[in-house]
Design a protein around this motif. Structure first.
Motif, short mmCIF file in Angstrom:
data_model
loop_
_atom_site.label_atom_id
_atom_site.label_comp_id
_atom_site.label_asym_id
_atom_site.label_seq_id
_atom_site.Cartn_x
_atom_site.Cartn_y
_atom_site.Cartn_z
N ASP A 1 -3.95 0.37 8.51
CA ASP A 1 -2.84 1.33 8.41
C ASP A 1 -2.91 2.34 9.57
N HIS B 1 0.80 -1.23 0.00
CA HIS B 1 0.00 0.00 0.00
C HIS B 1 0.84 1.29 0.00
N ASP B 2 2.00 1.26 0.67
CA ASP B 2 2.81 2.48 0.79
C ASP B 2 4.02 2.47 -0.15
N HIS C 1 -5.86 4.32 -0.20
CA HIS C 1 -5.93 3.91 1.21
C HIS C 1 -5.99 5.08 2.19
N HIS C 2 -5.79 6.30 1.69
CA HIS C 2 -5.95 7.46 2.60
C HIS C 2 -7.28 8.18 2.38
N HIS D 1 2.59 10.05 -2.36
CA HIS D 1 3.02 8.64 -2.38
C HIS D 1 1.88 7.73 -2.87
#
Ligand code: FE2
Length: 375
Positions: free
Chosen positions: A315, A230-231, A286-287, A259
């Protein structure tokens, strides 16, 4: 035997053979294939007992992988060295071997030499490689194996070996695929020692949420893959921002937020794309938050894909409970309370509830947190 009866029995043999091959080609798991090959071989040859031996290339050993009528653990030897016994010889020469007088042969690879009177050993070879061998012992009706049986067994073995070869290739590709995903996550860890292990932990939390939501095994694997990556876009963030040990300025934070897009771009480069679509979306989204306050697209509620919502919870939890140079991590109970406080607004309510259940089951002690060994 009249010509008609001969023809009839040949047609019967052939249709059995075709049925056997169809079944074999549908399987993909190596153990299933090994047992499948042996069962089909027994059905066609009408053998009383049978063994399937596989060459383990890295160890240079021949290992008994499947059996019929003889439990593998009752064999005098379950592992042979390269070239040992009839099995070793057949694998070396690539030629089937029919023994009708077993008493004259002392062979460690024969399971019950005193009980078997005829043994037919055929090689399993595909694409110029010997993969193993099959041994058939005695016919069910008490008669001996003959050259006709040998011919038939050789044909089936050739086709079976192809199915086995494909399955071994699939296995190797799968391992390569998984290690490539891990390598990408490790590459990120190496760049960002402050959050070392973060990707692996988030993946573990996400996978457990998926399991508890009763997603099927394939989905859980894809979720694990998406979560561990994910990151990955942080690889593209400059060191002065990525490794900064104090809080970020507004402009630095804006750069850090990119990112998500960088990650999606990196993962889009992997072919075939469709295997990574969920990972690409998760890296990008995901954010995002339920109330539309996230980034980069300000999606709301179920506009955010399921995997991104799950990884969002995992997360945030890991970020809250991990020590940073500039702040000590929260306790597990405090982080859980924070997730509950923000459910519905920032996080998906159902996913938070499921995660809290998982935490309750391990009494909020992360050392007791279930692991993903059974993945
Ligand atoms: Fe992130």
């Amino acid at each position: 035997m009249t010509t008609i009866t001969k023809l009839e029995s040949k047609v019967k043999e052939l249709s059995k053979l075709l049925g056997a091959l169809k079944e074999l080609n549908a399987a993909i798991d190596l153990q299933d294939i090994s047992q499948g090959i042996l069962d089909q071989m027994v059905m066609i040859s009408e053998a009383k007992g049978a063994l399937l031996w596989v060459l383990e290339k890295e160890k240079n050993l021949i290992v008994a992988k499947a059996s019929y009528g003889i439990p593998i653990d009752s064999l005098p030897k379950q592992t042979l060295s390269d070239g040992e016994g009839i099995v070793g010889k057949v694998m070396m020469t690539g030629k089937a071997e029919l023994i009708t007088d077993t008493e004259s042969v002392i062979d460690s690879s024969v399971a019950y030499p005193s009980l078997a009177t005829t043994i037919l050993t055929v090689p399993l070879q595909a694409k110029g490689q010997v993969l193993g061998a099959i041994q058939l012992m005695d016919k069910e009706n008490g008669s001996h194996f003959d050259t006709r049986d040998r011919e038939l067994a050789v044909i089936l073995a050739e086709q079976s070996a192809l199915a086995m070869y494909n399955s071994q290739m699939y296995d190797e590709l799968y391992k390569m695929f998984v290690s490539m995903i891990r390598m990408l996550a490790e590459a990120l860890d190496a760049r960002d020692p402050l959050t070392k292990g973060h990707s692996e932990r988030v993946a573990r939390y996400a996978w457990l949420i998926g399991k508890r939501m009763k997603l099927d095994d394939q989905m859980c694997f894809e979720l694990y893959q998406a979560a561990i990556l994910h990151d990955i876009g942080k690889i593209g963030i400059e060191d002065r921002i990525l490794r900064k040990s104090t809080g970020l300025t507004e402009s630095e934070y804006e750069l850090m937020k990119t990112h998500t897009e960088i990650g999606a771009r990196i993962l889009s480069a992997i072919q075939p794309n469709r295997f990574f679509q969920k990972s690409i979306d998760t890296a990008m989204l995901h954010h995002e938050r339920m109330d539309g306050s996230g980034y980069p697209k300000q999606l709301k509620g179920e506009e955010i894909p399921l995997f991104a919502r799950i990884v969002g919870v995992a997360d945030a939890f890991d970020a809250m409970t991990t020590d940073r140079t500039y702040s000590e991590g929260m306790s597990v109970r405090d982080a859980a309370a924070e997730l509950i406080r923000c459910k519905g607004s920032l996080f998906d309510t159902d996913i938070v509830d499921i995660f809290i259940e998982i935490l309750e089951n391990c009494s909020y002690d992360l050392r007791l947190f279930p692991n993903t060994d059974d993945m």
